[in-house]
Design an enzyme around this catalytic site. Structure first.
Site: not given
Length: 433
Positions: A66, A72, A154, A263, A292, A297, A313, A341, A389
């Site tokens: 790029c 960026c 991009c 995702q 969660f 998914n 959730e 929660n 993550c």
């Protein structure tokens, strides 16, 4: 100008060096390189710096594809060969597990990855009128800045979307609210692209005509979002088909709205879900918790294998949408969803939900500390698959599961959901033996 020899990469893709007892995190530097650098942030025990000259290049260095790389802030690792990026992320995961979690997996799973370009099916593009740069800018923020990069292409966006960046600048320039529209959210599904314009003022009939012409030219849906994400609605065409993504391995079609979390990398999501389900190995008659769960998914593929699944959730809206997805796929008889929660979970509350044979945990970056602390060492699920993550919070939670709750970390590995960034997605399999 100071120089440093780069030893490794950190979890954000910065080169790590040590100079006179201080740790230096250097943008744009790769392991085994000697670089000159300039510090932009100094603390007593560490500094953040930018590489200004590469004195000796790493064998992993490549020319970024790029032209905006380095300005960026969307990518941080395009200067590093693709498979080397994946290997570096695997080392970050291993290091976090050992250093933070005091655990070691019995085996490291091969990394999961897909295409290195055109993978990003979700994005938030900032919009700003900058007279000094010729009008409207549409794109990602510059590195370490609130300024918007002057982008015309991009390569992590699908080509159909990258090609639209100049046209989006022209469209926004024409609108009456060009200075009251800070963001365009992109959501791409199966053969459908939605652009959600965050309009802080009402549009005019002329604006609506511009939007319609753009949608017809580029084959996209135009939505407006006057306030929060829940206020987004289709402008043109009014009767547009809904967004979906597919998980053909499980016969699942997931409907979603453009402002809902999914995702960003559909191809890698499919192989990630497949690996998670294979590790979990759901069986008919088992009761499994999906913590969660989001839109479902993982919940729906687990149910497709015959188990009964409880998805949990934190938001009622997400739970309602998960119910809709289950009905859409004919899985309402094997699924249930509850609002909870999970950041305030207790052992007593978890015990009231009943016994689970297995559990899947897929938390946000903060991890699932209160949840894993609440799992009973005696009666907890025999198998846990943890999708993360953030390798540091995975390692912290793994410490509790292994060293307090008595689980064995059977295997772990990275999922390269975000090529050319330092973001590390990972998966771990825990077993009560």
């Amino acid at each position: 100008m100071p120089q440093a020899r780069i030893e490794s990469l950190d979890h954000e893709g910065h080169g790590v060096a040590h100079v006179e007892g201080k740790t230096i995190f250097i943008d744009g530097a790769l392991p085994f390189e000697t670089v000159s650098y300039t510090s932009y942030r100094r603390k007593p025990t560490f500094e953040n710096a930018q590489a200004t000259e590469i004195q000796s290049e790493s064998f992993m260095r490549v020319k970024p594809k790029c032209p905006h790389f380095g300005v960026c802030g969307g990518c941080s690792l395009q200067h590093m060969e693709f498979t080397a990026q994946v290997a570096a992320k695997q080392r970050v995961l291993e290091d976090n597990l050992q250093r933070i979690g005091n655990v070691k997996a019995q085996a490291m799973m091969p990394a999961l990855y897909g295409s290195e370009w055109g993978y990003r099916h979700r994005a938030r593009l900032s919009v700003r009128h900058v007279a000094k740069k010729g009008g409207m800018l549409v794109g990602f923020h510059e590195k370490r800045s609130s300024f918007i990069a002057d982008m015309t292409e991009c390569h992590v966006l699908p080509k159909s979307m990258s090609d639209q960046l100049p046209a989006l600048r022209e469209l926004t320039r024409k609108l009456s609210i060009f200075d009251r529209m800070p963001q365009i959210e992109l959501a791409i599904g199966e053969n459908i692209t939605v652009l959600v314009f965050r309009n802080m003022e009402a549009i005019t009939p002329e604006d609506e005509a511009h939007f319609a012409a753009y949608a017809d030219q580029w084959g996209v849906q135009i939505w407006l979002q006057p306030k929060g994400p829940d206020t987004a609605y289709p402008l043109y065409p009014k009767d547009a088909p809904a967004l979906t993504y597919e998980m053909p391995e499980f016969g699942i079609t997931m409907p979603f709205k453009p402002t809902e979390f999914t995702q960003v990398n559909h191809g890698v999501n499919r192989v990630m879900v497949e690996r998670a389900i294979n590790l979990l190995d759901p069986q008919p008659g088992e009761v499994i918790a999906d913590m969660f769960c989001g839109l479902g998914n993982f919940t729906l593929p687990i149910a497709r294998r015959g188990a009964r699944v409880l998805g949990m959730e934190g938001l009622q809206q997400l739970v309602d949408r998960a119910f809709e997805g289950a009905r859409f796929n004919g899985l309402q008889d094997r699924t249930d969803f509850k609002v909870a929660n999970l950041f305030e979970m207790t052992e007593e509350w978890l015990d009231k939900l009943g016994h689970f044979d297995k559990m899947l945990i897929d938390p946000p970056r903060d991890g699932a500390m209160e949840l894993v602390k609440s799992i009973s060492a005696e009666t907890g699920p025999k198998r846990i698959v943890y999708v993360s993550c953030n390798p540091s919070t995975l390692a912290r939670d793994a410490n509790v599961l292994v060293n307090v709750k008595g689980y064995t970390l059977k295997s772990a590995g990275v999922v390269n959901m975000f090529p050319h960034t330092g973001h590390v997605e990972s998966m771990a399999w825990f077993e009560k033996e």
